[in-house]
Design a protein around this motif. Structure first.
Motif, mmCIF file in Angstrom:
data_model
loop_
_atom_site.group_PDB
_atom_site.id
_atom_site.type_symbol
_atom_site.label_atom_id
_atom_site.label_comp_id
_atom_site.label_asym_id
_atom_site.label_seq_id
_atom_site.Cartn_x
_atom_site.Cartn_y
_atom_site.Cartn_z
ATOM 1 N N HIS A 1 11.084 11.236 -2.511
ATOM 2 C CA HIS A 1 10.832 12.672 -2.519
ATOM 3 C C HIS A 1 10.309 13.138 -1.161
ATOM 4 N N MET A 2 9.372 12.374 -0.606
ATOM 5 C CA MET A 2 8.802 12.714 0.699
ATOM 6 C C MET A 2 9.867 12.646 1.793
ATOM 7 N N ALA B 1 23.150 18.454 4.667
ATOM 8 C CA ALA B 1 22.951 18.319 3.223
ATOM 9 C C ALA B 1 23.732 17.149 2.641
ATOM 10 N N ALA B 2 24.899 16.863 3.197
ATOM 11 C CA ALA B 2 25.711 15.747 2.687
ATOM 12 C C ALA B 2 24.978 14.422 2.878
ATOM 13 N N ILE B 3 24.274 14.303 3.984
ATOM 14 C CA ILE B 3 23.537 13.065 4.264
ATOM 15 C C ILE B 3 22.345 12.930 3.321
ATOM 16 N N ILE B 4 21.674 14.035 3.063
ATOM 17 C CA ILE B 4 20.543 14.003 2.130
ATOM 18 C C ILE B 4 21.036 13.612 0.735
ATOM 19 N N ASP C 1 0.809 -1.220 0.000
ATOM 20 C CA ASP C 1 0.000 0.000 0.000
ATOM 21 C C ASP C 1 0.842 1.268 0.000
ATOM 22 N N MET C 2 2.142 1.122 -0.207
ATOM 23 C CA MET C 2 3.015 2.291 -0.190
ATOM 24 C C MET C 2 2.940 3.041 -1.502
ATOM 25 N N PRO C 3 3.221 4.368 -1.452
ATOM 26 C CA PRO C 3 3.314 5.103 -2.714
ATOM 27 C C PRO C 3 4.516 4.601 -3.526
ATOM 28 N N HIS C 4 4.594 5.042 -4.762
ATOM 29 C CA HIS C 4 5.709 4.684 -5.643
ATOM 30 C C HIS C 4 7.038 5.043 -4.963
ATOM 31 N N PRO C 5 8.075 4.173 -5.129
ATOM 32 C CA PRO C 5 9.360 4.434 -4.472
ATOM 33 C C PRO C 5 9.915 5.847 -4.683
ATOM 34 N N GLU C 6 9.759 6.379 -5.899
ATOM 35 C CA GLU C 6 10.263 7.730 -6.154
ATOM 36 C C GLU C 6 9.533 8.766 -5.319
ATOM 37 N N GLN C 7 8.241 8.508 -5.141
ATOM 38 C CA GLN C 7 7.420 9.394 -4.319
ATOM 39 C C GLN C 7 7.879 9.318 -2.857
ATOM 40 N N ALA D 1 11.217 15.656 4.209
ATOM 41 C CA ALA D 1 11.193 15.523 5.666
ATOM 42 C C ALA D 1 12.585 15.739 6.253
ATOM 43 N N MET D 2 13.602 15.247 5.572
ATOM 44 C CA MET D 2 14.979 15.415 6.051
ATOM 45 C C MET D 2 15.371 16.884 6.032
ATOM 46 N N LYS D 3 14.999 17.583 4.954
ATOM 47 C CA LYS D 3 15.316 19.016 4.854
ATOM 48 C C LYS D 3 14.644 19.786 5.985
#
Ligand SMILES: [Zn+2]
Length: 201
Positions: A86-87, A99-102, A77-83, A91-93
């Motif tokens: 992106h999410m 930024a290096a970790i992202i 039931d998860m969204p598409h992996p790319e989605q 959330a990380m930002k």
């Protein structure tokens, strides 16, 4: 199909090129092999993961009216992996993650932390470190603030072996006027390999 533990002398499946016993052997996961030679990575499940899988199993049964089989995705039931990626980046930002970790997450598709690195193969860890390094190299400041005081000595002479004039300058702090002294010799007993060179001490 039954699985056996991988031989310690086999090449490490992580792809590092080293023998298993010199690489990922002894980490918190095992490499196992079935009769076809297919390699599996067997990771111990935390209680949290067991709960999560159980929750997904229930959701699957509610939706499809049957138990999930081996070809069903656990996170059906998860969204598409790319989605998802992106999410996650958003959330990380927002959480102020470095930024290096992202960047490394976007590049490798995983997040390496102190808590999970024992579950990752040497090759996966190397890929992560490379991504972090790559980011830092790209964003390293090329212009370093100089350390004060700065000293400069310039030597001049009629040829490249004789020094007859020396100029020395010192700047004590940022924005300070340079203190410059000059010495001129009419007879110069010492020789230098540099002429008109500008050397930083
Ligand atoms: Zn390995």
């Amino acid at each position: 199909m039954p699985r056996k533990k991988l031989s310690r002398n086999a090449p490490c499946p992580c792809g590092s090129g080293k023998k298993y016993k010199h690489c990922c052997y002894g980490k918190s996961f095992d490499y196992e092999k079935d009769d076809d030679g297919t390699i599996f990575k067997s990771i111990p499940m935390s209680e949290e993961m067991v709960d999560l899988f159980e929750e997904q199993r229930q959701k699957f049964i509610n939706k499809y009216g049957r138990e999930p089989g081996s070809h069903d995705s656990i996170f059906f039931d998860m969204p598409h992996p790319e989605q998802v990626e992106h999410m996650t980046v958003q959330a990380m930002k927002e959480a102020g993650i470095a930024a290096a970790i992202i960047y490394a997450y976007e590049k490798t598709g995983r997040i390496v932390t102190d808590d999970n690195q024992h579950l990752l193969s040497e090759a996966d860890l190397a890929e992560w470190d490379d991504a972090i390094e790559e980011y830092e190299t790209k964003h390293r400041k090329t212009r370093k603030t100089p350390d004060y005081p700065i000293g400069t000595v310039a030597m001049y002479g009629p040829d490249d072996k004789t020094t007859t004039k020396i100029a020395a300058g010192v700047i004590l702090h940022d924005g300070a006027e340079a203190i410059i002294k000059r010495w001129v010799a009419t007879f110069c007993p010492f020789r230098t390999g540099k002429q008109g060179s500008n050397r930083k001490d």
